[in-house]
Design a protein around this motif. Structure first.
Motif, PDB file in Angstrom:
ATOM      1  N   ARG B  24       0.842  -1.194   0.000  1.00 36.11           N
ATOM      2  CA  ARG B  24       0.000   0.000   0.000  1.00 36.11           C
ATOM      3  C   ARG B  24       0.877   1.244   0.000  1.00 36.11           C
ATOM      4  O   ARG B  24       1.819   1.361   0.790  1.00 36.11           O
ATOM      5  CB  ARG B  24      -0.925   0.005   1.204  1.00 36.11           C
ATOM      6  N   ALA B  25       0.568   2.180  -0.886  1.00 32.87           N
ATOM      7  CA  ALA B  25       1.294   3.444  -0.972  1.00 32.87           C
ATOM      8  C   ALA B  25       0.575   4.517  -0.159  1.00 32.87           C
ATOM      9  O   ALA B  25      -0.657   4.493  -0.043  1.00 32.87           O
ATOM     10  CB  ALA B  25       1.422   3.880  -2.418  1.00 32.87           C
ATOM     11  N   SER B  26       1.348   5.462   0.369  1.00 32.02           N
ATOM     12  CA  SER B  26       0.767   6.513   1.202  1.00 32.02           C
ATOM     13  C   SER B  26       0.016   7.563   0.388  1.00 32.02           C
ATOM     14  O   SER B  26      -0.690   8.398   0.955  1.00 32.02           O
ATOM     15  CB  SER B  26       1.866   7.192   2.027  1.00 32.02           C
ATOM     16  N   GLN B  27       0.178   7.528  -0.931  1.00 25.51           N
ATOM     17  CA  GLN B  27      -0.594   8.367  -1.838  1.00 25.51           C
ATOM     18  C   GLN B  27      -0.711   7.629  -3.166  1.00 25.51           C
ATOM     19  O   GLN B  27      -0.003   6.642  -3.397  1.00 25.51           O
ATOM     20  CB  GLN B  27       0.068   9.736  -2.044  1.00 25.51           C
ATOM     21  N   SER B  28      -1.565   8.113  -4.017  1.00 30.80           N
ATOM     22  CA  SER B  28      -1.759   7.437  -5.293  1.00 30.80           C
ATOM     23  C   SER B  28      -0.486   7.483  -6.140  1.00 30.80           C
ATOM     24  O   SER B  28       0.143   8.529  -6.278  1.00 30.80           O
ATOM     25  CB  SER B  28      -2.900   8.088  -6.073  1.00 30.80           C
ATOM     26  N   THR B  69      -3.347   3.185  -4.847  1.00 30.32           N
ATOM     27  CA  THR B  69      -2.599   2.988  -3.607  1.00 30.32           C
ATOM     28  C   THR B  69      -2.449   1.525  -3.196  1.00 30.32           C
ATOM     29  O   THR B  69      -1.642   1.226  -2.316  1.00 30.32           O
ATOM     30  CB  THR B  69      -3.276   3.731  -2.447  1.00 30.32           C
ATOM     31  N   ASP B  70      -3.213   0.641  -3.796  1.00 30.66           N
ATOM     32  CA  ASP B  70      -3.221  -0.759  -3.351  1.00 30.66           C
ATOM     33  C   ASP B  70      -2.785  -1.711  -4.449  1.00 30.66           C
ATOM     34  O   ASP B  70      -3.345  -1.692  -5.556  1.00 30.66           O
ATOM     35  CB  ASP B  70      -4.609  -1.137  -2.849  1.00 30.66           C
ATOM     36  N   GLN B  90       8.059   2.023  -5.245  1.00 31.84           N
ATOM     37  CA  GLN B  90       7.319   2.972  -6.084  1.00 31.84           C
ATOM     38  C   GLN B  90       8.294   3.747  -6.966  1.00 31.84           C
ATOM     39  O   GLN B  90       9.359   4.157  -6.509  1.00 31.84           O
ATOM     40  CB  GLN B  90       6.456   3.905  -5.216  1.00 31.84           C
TER      41      GLN B  90
END
Lengths: 119, 107
Positions: B24-28, B69-70, B90
Motif C-alpha cells: 500500500r502506498a501513502s498516496q496514489s 494505492t493498493d 514505487q
C-alpha cells in the motif's frame, strides 16, 4: 547482458568518507536512456535508494542523504562512483549499484558489497 | 516521501500454495509499482514492473495487480525456489522508496 560490480573498502572509520565504485560490463555506461544508481540495505532492514546519475552528469539524490553524498561517472572507464561523507554506524549496510531507465525500476543489480563503519 | 507498507511482514506457506502479498502506498502512484525478490545474501531481482508487467525470464506463476494505492503480488503455485523476501518499490516520484519486505517461509 549488462552486469554491474561494486568495489571498495569493506571497513570505514566513523567520520570518514565511504567511497565505492561500480564497473559496468556488457554495455556502455553512455547508453542513451540508462541511469546508474546506488541503493543500500542495512543488516536486516529494508532498501534505501541513495542517488542516481546519467552519463551526461545529471544527478539525482535522496534528500535524506543529499548533504553527504556525491555520485559521479567516468565514461572512459565505464564506471560510476559513490562518496558518502561523515559516516556513522548507521551507514553500515550492503551497498548495491544498479541500472535503471527513466521508468525507474531497478535492473540489473550488482552483487552488493558490505561496508561496515567501525573504528 | 511516499511511504510503502507491505503486509504481511512474513508468512508461512507450503509448496503448491497460492500466496498473496499486499503493498500500500501513502498516496496514489497510478501503476508506478515494482516488485522484487531477494534471497539471503543475494541482490534483489526484478519480478514485476509497472504493477503488472512480468520481467523477462520470470515464471508466469508470478503476477501483479493494482493501481492507485493498493497493489498485490500473487504467486499462483509456490515452488521451493520461491521461498524468499519480496518487496515493492514505487517509481512514481523521487525519492524512490521501498516497502519493508515480506518474508515467505516454508511451512
Amino acid at each position: 547482458q549488462l552486469q554491474l560490480q561494486e568495489s571498495g573498502p569493506g571497513l570505514v572509520k566513523p567520520s570518514e568518507t565511504l567511497s565505492l565504485t561500480c564497473t559496468v560490463f556488457g554495455g556502455s555506461i553512455s547508453s542513451s536512456g540508462y541511469y546508474w544508481g546506488w541503493i543500500r540495505q542495512p543488516p536486516g532492514k529494508g532498501l534505501e535508494w541513495i542517488a542516481s546519475i546519467y552519463y551526461s552528469g545529471s544527478t539525482y539524490y535522496n534528500p535524506s542523504l543529499k548533504s553527504r553524498v556525491i555520485i559521479s561517472v567516468d565514461t572512459s572507464k565505464n564506471q560510476f562512483s559513490l562518496m558518502l561523507s561523515s559516516v556513522t554506524a548507521a551507514d553500515t549496510a550492503v551497498y548495491y549499484c544498479v541500472s535503471h531507465s527513466r521508468n525507474n525500476w531497478f535492473d540489473p543489480w550488482g552483487q552488493g558489497t558490505l561496508v561496515t563503519v567501525s573504528s | 516521501d511516499i511511504q510503502m507498507t507491505q503486509s504481511p511482514s512474513s508468512l508461512s506457506a507450503s509448496v503448491g500454495d497460492r500466496v498473496t502479498i499486499t503493498c500500500r502506498a501513502s498516496q496514489s502512484i497510478s501503476t508506478y509499482l515494482n516488485w522484487y525478490q531477494q534471497k539471503p545474501g543475494k541482490a534483489p531481482k526484478l519480478l514485476i514492473y509497472a504493477a503488472s508487467s512480468l520481467q523477462s525470464g520470470v515464471p508466469s506463476r508470478f503476477s501483479g495487480s493494482g493501481s492507485g494505492t493498493d497493489f498485490t503480488l500473487t504467486i499462483s503455485c509456490l515452488q521451493p525456489e520461491d521461498f524468499a523476501t519480496y518487496c515493492c518499490q514505487q517509481s512514481y516520484s523521487s525519492p524512490w522508496t521501498f516497502g519493508q519486505g515480506t518474508m515467505v517461509e516454508i511451512k
